[in-house]
Structure formats: structure tokens, C-alpha cells
Scaffold this motif. Structure first.
Motif, short mmCIF file in Angstrom:
data_model
loop_
_atom_site.label_atom_id
_atom_site.label_comp_id
_atom_site.label_asym_id
_atom_site.label_seq_id
_atom_site.Cartn_x
_atom_site.Cartn_y
_atom_site.Cartn_z
N ALA A 436 0.85 -1.20 0.00
CA ALA A 436 0.00 0.00 0.00
C ALA A 436 0.88 1.25 0.00
O ALA A 436 0.56 2.25 -0.62
CB ALA A 436 -0.91 -0.01 1.21
N GLU A 437 2.03 1.17 0.67
CA GLU A 437 2.90 2.35 0.73
C GLU A 437 3.78 2.48 -0.50
O GLU A 437 3.97 3.57 -1.03
CB GLU A 437 3.77 2.30 2.00
CG GLU A 437 4.73 3.48 2.07
CD GLU A 437 5.29 3.73 3.45
OE1 GLU A 437 4.71 3.25 4.44
OE2 GLU A 437 6.32 4.42 3.54
N HIS A 438 4.36 1.37 -0.95
CA HIS A 438 5.40 1.47 -1.98
C HIS A 438 4.98 0.95 -3.35
O HIS A 438 5.75 1.08 -4.30
CB HIS A 438 6.65 0.70 -1.53
CG HIS A 438 7.33 1.32 -0.35
ND1 HIS A 438 7.86 2.58 -0.37
CD2 HIS A 438 7.56 0.84 0.89
CE1 HIS A 438 8.40 2.86 0.81
NE2 HIS A 438 8.22 1.82 1.60
N GLY A 439 3.82 0.33 -3.46
CA GLY A 439 3.35 -0.17 -4.76
C GLY A 439 4.36 -1.14 -5.36
O GLY A 439 4.91 -2.01 -4.68
N SER A 443 8.35 -4.93 -5.46
CA SER A 443 8.92 -6.01 -6.28
C SER A 443 10.43 -5.80 -6.45
O SER A 443 11.19 -6.75 -6.56
CB SER A 443 8.20 -6.12 -7.63
OG SER A 443 8.44 -4.96 -8.39
N VAL A 444 10.87 -4.53 -6.44
CA VAL A 444 12.31 -4.26 -6.52
C VAL A 444 12.98 -4.66 -5.20
O VAL A 444 14.08 -5.23 -5.19
CB VAL A 444 12.58 -2.78 -6.88
CG1 VAL A 444 14.07 -2.49 -6.93
CG2 VAL A 444 11.91 -2.42 -8.20
N MET A 445 12.30 -4.38 -4.09
CA MET A 445 12.85 -4.83 -2.79
C MET A 445 13.02 -6.35 -2.80
O MET A 445 14.01 -6.89 -2.33
CB MET A 445 11.90 -4.43 -1.64
CG MET A 445 11.81 -2.94 -1.40
SD MET A 445 10.84 -2.61 0.11
CE MET A 445 10.46 -0.88 -0.12
N LYS A 449 16.39 -8.58 -2.28
CA LYS A 449 16.46 -9.65 -1.28
C LYS A 449 16.92 -10.95 -1.95
O LYS A 449 17.79 -11.66 -1.44
CB LYS A 449 15.06 -9.81 -0.65
CG LYS A 449 14.83 -11.07 0.15
CD LYS A 449 15.44 -11.02 1.53
CE LYS A 449 15.09 -12.25 2.36
NZ LYS A 449 15.95 -12.41 3.51
N LYS A 450 16.36 -11.24 -3.10
CA LYS A 450 16.70 -12.48 -3.82
C LYS A 450 18.16 -12.47 -4.26
O LYS A 450 18.85 -13.49 -4.20
CB LYS A 450 15.76 -12.59 -5.03
CG LYS A 450 15.80 -13.88 -5.76
CD LYS A 450 14.50 -14.69 -5.53
CE LYS A 450 14.62 -16.06 -6.16
NZ LYS A 450 14.53 -17.15 -5.26
N ALA A 451 18.63 -11.29 -4.69
CA ALA A 451 20.02 -11.20 -5.16
C ALA A 451 21.01 -11.41 -4.02
O ALA A 451 22.04 -12.05 -4.18
CB ALA A 451 20.25 -9.84 -5.81
N ILE A 463 9.83 -8.07 6.49
CA ILE A 463 9.81 -6.98 5.49
C ILE A 463 9.11 -7.41 4.21
O ILE A 463 8.04 -6.92 3.90
CB ILE A 463 11.20 -6.40 5.16
CG1 ILE A 463 11.89 -5.89 6.44
CG2 ILE A 463 11.06 -5.23 4.18
CD1 ILE A 463 13.16 -5.10 6.20
N VAL A 464 9.73 -8.30 3.41
CA VAL A 464 9.05 -8.73 2.18
C VAL A 464 8.82 -10.23 2.23
O VAL A 464 9.70 -10.99 2.63
CB VAL A 464 9.88 -8.39 0.90
CG1 VAL A 464 9.79 -6.92 0.60
CG2 VAL A 464 11.30 -8.86 1.00
N SER A 465 7.64 -10.64 1.81
CA SER A 465 7.39 -12.07 1.69
C SER A 465 8.04 -12.53 0.38
O SER A 465 8.16 -11.72 -0.55
CB SER A 465 5.90 -12.35 1.70
OG SER A 465 5.26 -11.43 0.88
N PRO A 466 8.51 -13.80 0.29
CA PRO A 466 9.25 -14.23 -0.90
C PRO A 466 8.38 -14.15 -2.16
O PRO A 466 7.18 -14.19 -2.09
CB PRO A 466 9.63 -15.67 -0.61
CG PRO A 466 9.21 -15.98 0.76
CD PRO A 466 8.37 -14.86 1.27
#
Ligand code: FAD
Length: 466
Positions: A436-439, A443-445, A449-451, A463-466
Motif C-alpha cells: 500500500a505504501e510502496h506499490g 517487487s524491486v525490494m 532480497k533475492k540477489a 519486510i518482504v514475503s518471498p
């Protein structure tokens, strides 16, 4: 909350635990009490204990622990002092908590450059104690005596941020152990640098999801020539908040300007045996030369008088200032003590200063209508305020009402151009507000994380779900 905790656990094998025991001896603990203490923070979130706790003493040890966990695909949850508030340290998938509290060496202080480097387990109070005879201090003050590694990891701020900034502005560089055990250094001691991507700011606020911070290089400040603190009460909440807005908009460089509503004032009077008026109140502090402090305080006093404030009660002696701020810093525990057996659920939002009055007053109206006990406190000079829901965690109706109020407050703050958290962070408690905050920026976050953590072993579920 319970759904998050119920996620799949990855239990370390006996071979991994043996390996870590060989490395750390009795600094690897599987005792239930130690595991439980490392699986909970200072909020109402359910405890999710790790399988073991590794007490590291050096960057190299952290690297060895992470390498072993990475090879086994076992989660790693960094742990400072456990004072976070959004389920940050909960071992949602099990794994090894890496506790850095024994990494407590101040490695270097430069009075000439006003900076220092510390191991991640040094707390802000320990650092200021160490600096006592140097004429310098480190201002960031989240109330709790948190570790500087944890403060960097949560991008913490607190009462002084209106003058000195947050950890974002005050961390110059980091040593970080990555998810594969590699050790990197980010940033440096130069006050500015245009050299490449700003990895320091990527790790500041990453909540242990990208790596373990083992050393932190920080800005320091000269102790001001003069300091004065004051307490001032108002007949209305609007008057108190408008005083803050006008103070900031007039460019008066207050060092601290904190709001406590009448419910919170009643709580601290009872808890700290004080007798402040039980009205909306501002706690202020001014730093500078003696003349500067006098000028700033007169200006704020004049604004406050126009908003109907009673006189300032001054605290100029160091011991009186300490007593005043000690009362402010116990606000959360004072609020919890109002209702024996209850738990605290602290939440915060932050809005542009011009929207602060609207955001606080609408939230206050919601609190009154909800019949919840939820005092308001805030680092209002930054547009940041907190609610502490004092709730019975076993009452689903109360939890649902608090959840609904929290949702409304967050969406109100977002609609005003604000953020779902000014300083407490996301953990798993606020994970659902991130999109809701970052739209699409989320997906870039997720890509970052994945990298950096392709096997999702660093504090998974935060923070981010996978
Ligand atoms: C009464 C009270 C008042 C508070 N007031 C404020 C306030 O005013 N402002 C504010 O900003 N916060 C406040 N907080 C929240 C809390 O104190 C901060 O978030 C603090 O920065 C957490 O530090 P910690 O050492 O306790 O970290 P922990 O709780 O141990 O960890 C927090 C997160 O950081 C990660 N982490 C910890 N250490 C490391 C490391 N070395 N490397 C990588 N990741 C790490 C953890 O995995 C976790 O995700 C308050 C808390 C309480 C209980």
C-alpha cells in the motif's frame, strides 16, 4: 499473527549444532529460556523461539556461523537487545539466532573527525558512557538501550531525531556478513562520497534480512554548551500539536519536542510518582549556546502561549533533565502498568508536518469511539506519533478493534503522504502495509532480497514475503 508463526520450520541438524558447538563452546545455547527470550520482542506478538542461540564475539565468528547455516539452508536471525516492536526477532521458520550482545568493543573514536567505529553489540548508553570525557556524544535515542547494530538494522530514531536525524543520517559505514558468509565493508569515514551504489543505506533498515551487521561507523556531535528542557501543558490536543507545527515551520532548531496526551500523562504520573497536569503536554529540549537556548525557548513559549498553554516548567540542571526524560522514556511501561495483566502493542506512523494535527486528531477520535485504552505519544517534531494499545491478547474482539483502528490510522497516514512506520519498522507486524505504501517498488525490494539472499535464510518472513 498466528498464521505467520505457523509457517514451516527448518530445524537445524544435530551435525550443524555440533559444528556450531565446536566453534563457540558454551556460547551456543539450546536452553528453552534462552531460546524463548530470543524469539520475542517488547510487543504483544507471539513468541517464536529459534532452535538455538549463538553468542558471537567477532565478525569472523559471525561469518563462520552464517557459512555453516547457509550450507545447511537453515535460517539466521540477527539479535541485538530484542527491544523491537513488530515481531522482528521471531524465528518464524526456526533456525539460529545470532546474538551480537557480546560484541561490545568501542573500536575507535576520533575527536578530530567526530566519528567512531563500534562493534554491533555496543548499546547507545554504553557508547555515550565511553564518550563521557571526550566532549562528544551520540544523539540517537530510541528510549530503549538498544544495540547500535540493531538500531542501524531498524533505521531507528527517537526523541532527538528532529535535530540530529535518524540512523539513516548518522551511520557512515558498516561491516556486514552476507548470507553466504562473505564479509564486506560499506561506506567509510568520509563525510560525503559519490563512489557507487549506497550500500550503507541499503543495509540500514534491512532488519537482518540482507546480512548481519558486525561493526558500525557513526557520526558524533559536540556536547552543546547549554541545554534546557521544559514541560508545558495545553487545554487541548489541537493546541499542543499546533504549537509543534508552528515551531517547526518557524525553523526553531528544537532538539526534542515530544507530545504526550492526557491519558499518557495520567499513566506516567501514576508510574513515576509525578504530579504533572493530566492534559495534553509537550516535553521540549533546546541545545546551543546559552543565548541561543534562551532565544529558542522564548520563541516556543510565545507560540505555546498563543495556543493557550500554561507556563513552562523548566529543568536546567542535568539531574532534573535526566528525571524528566526518564519519565518520558518509561511512557510505554507506564501505559502497560495502567491495566494489570495487559500487553502493549505499540504502533507508529509519520506524516508531513503540515498534516500532523489532522492525522492525530482524527486518530484520537477513533480511539475514543473504539473504547480502547491507547495513549498517544510522539516525536511530533518529525511528524511521527505512536499509539500504545493496552490490550488483553486473549480477547479476539479487542485485538480486532485494535487491528481495525491501526489499519485506519496507517491508511490515513498514507493518504496524507506519510508512512506506515516512522521508526519501529516492518518486522512481520506491518508486512501487509508495504505494498500500500510502496506499490510496485516492493517487487524491486524482493529482487534485492533475492540477489543478496537467494536461499532466503536471513530473517525470513520479515519486510518482504518471498
Ligand atoms: C519502550 C520502547 C521505546 C522505543 N522507542 C523507540 C523510538 O523512540 N524510536 C525507535 O526507532 N525505536 C524505538 N523502539 C524500538 C527499538 O528500541 C528499536 O527498533 C531498536 O533500534 C531495536 O534495537 P535492538 O538492538 O533491540 O534490535 P533487536 O530487537 O534485537 O532487532 C531488531 C531487528 O534488527 C535485526 N538486527 C539486530 N541486530 C542486528 C545486526 N547486528 N545485524 C543485522 N540485523 C540486526 C533483528 O534481526 C531484527 O530484525 C522502542 C522500543 C521500546 C521497547
Amino acid at each position: 499473527m498466528s498464521a505467520a508463526v505457523a509457517q514451516r520450520r527448518i530445524t537445524p541438524s544435530a551435525a550443524l549444532l555440533d559444528h556450531l558447538r565446536q566453534l563457540l563452546g558454551d556460547r551456543l545455547s539450546t536452553a528453552t529460556a534462552v531460546r524463548e527470550q530470543h524469539g520475542r520482542d517488547e510487543s504483544y506478538h507471539v513468541t517464536a523461539p529459534p532452535d538455538a542461540v549463538a553468542f558471537a564475539r567477532s565478525t569472523e565468528e559471525v561469518s563462520e556461523i552464517v557459512k555453516a547455516c547457509a550450507a545447511a539452508g537453515v535460517p539466521v536471525i540477527p539479535f541485538g537487545t530484542g527491544t523491537s516492536l513488530e515481531g522482528h526477532v521471531a524465528a518464524l521458520h526456526g533456525g539460529i539466532s545470532i546474538d551480537v550482545s557480546q560484541m561490545k568493543e568501542v573500536l575507535r573514536v576520533s575527536t578530530a573527525d567526530l566519528d567512531c567505529t563500534v562493534q554491533a553489540g555496543v548499546t547507545r548508553k554504553q557508547l555515550n558512557e565511553h564518550l563521557r570525557d571526550t566532549g562528544l556524544f551520540f544523539p540517537i535515542d530510541p528510549g530503549a538501550d538498544a544495540s547500535l547494530g540493531g538500531m542501524a538494522a531498524t533505521r531507528a530514531s527517537g526523541t532527538n531525531a528532529v535535530r540530529y536525524g535518524t540512523m539513516r543520517e548518522n551511520v557512515l559505514g558498516l561491516t556486514v556478513v552476507l548470507a553466504d558468509g562473505r564479509i564486506i565493508r560499506t561506506g567509510g569515514r568520509a563525510r560525503k562520497s559519490a563512489a557507487g551504489y549506497d550500500l550503507t543505506r541499503l543495509f540500514v533498515g534491512s532488519e537482518g534480512t540482507l546480512g548481519v551487521i558486525t561493526e558500525v561507523t557513526l557520526r558524533l556531535y559536540g556536547v552543546p554548551e547549554a541545554m534546557a528542557a521544559a514541560v508545558c501543558s495545553f487545554p487541548t490536543l489541537a493546541g499542543a500539536v499546533d504549537t509543534v507545527i508552528q515551531t517547526i515551520q518557524s525553523g526553531i532548531p528544537v532538539a526534542r519536542i515530544e507530545l504526550l496526551d492526557e491519558v499518557q500523562m495520567a499513566a506516567i504520573n501514576r508510574y513515576s510518582k509525578l504530579d504533572y497536569p493530566e492534559q495534553p503536554t509537550l516535553f521540549c529540549e533546546f541545545h546551543g549556546t546559552a543565548a541561543g537556548v534562551a532565544e529558542q525557548s522564548e520563541m516556543v513559549k510565545a507560540i505555546a502561549a498563543e495556543e493557550g498553554a500554561a507556563d513552562f516548567q523548566w529543568a536546567t540542571k542535568p539531574e532534573d533533565r535526566s528525571r524528566l526524560w526518564a519519565a518520558r522514556h518509561t511512557a510505554y511501561y507506564a501505559a502497560i502498568a495502567m491495566r494489570p495483566g495487559a500487553k502493549g502493542w505499540a504502533t507508529d506512523v509519520c506524516v508531513p508536518i503540515s498534516r500532523l494535527a489532522e492525522c492525530i486528531l482524527e486518530t484520537k477520535k477513533d480511539i475514543v469511539e473504539s473504547r480502547l485504552l491507547a495513549p498517544i505519544v510522539g516525536h511530533v517534531g518529525d511528524g511521527n506519533f505512536h499509539l500504545a494499545f493496552i490490550i488483553d491478547p486473549d480477547d479476539p474482539d479487542e485485538i480486532a478493534r485494535a487491528q481495525a483502528l491501526n489499519d485506519r490510522m496507517v491508511h490515513r497516514a498514507l493518504a496524507m503522504g506519510g508512512t506506515c512506520t516512522g521508526e519501529h519498522g516492518i518486522g512481520y507486524g506491518k508486512i501487509n502495509f508495504l505494498t500500500a505504501e510502496h506499490g510496485d517498488a516492493v517487487s524491486v525490494m524482493r529482487m534485492l532480497k533475492k540477489a543478496l539472499d537467494p536461499d532466503n535464510i536471513m530473517n525470513p518472513g520479515k519486510i518482504v514475503s518471498p
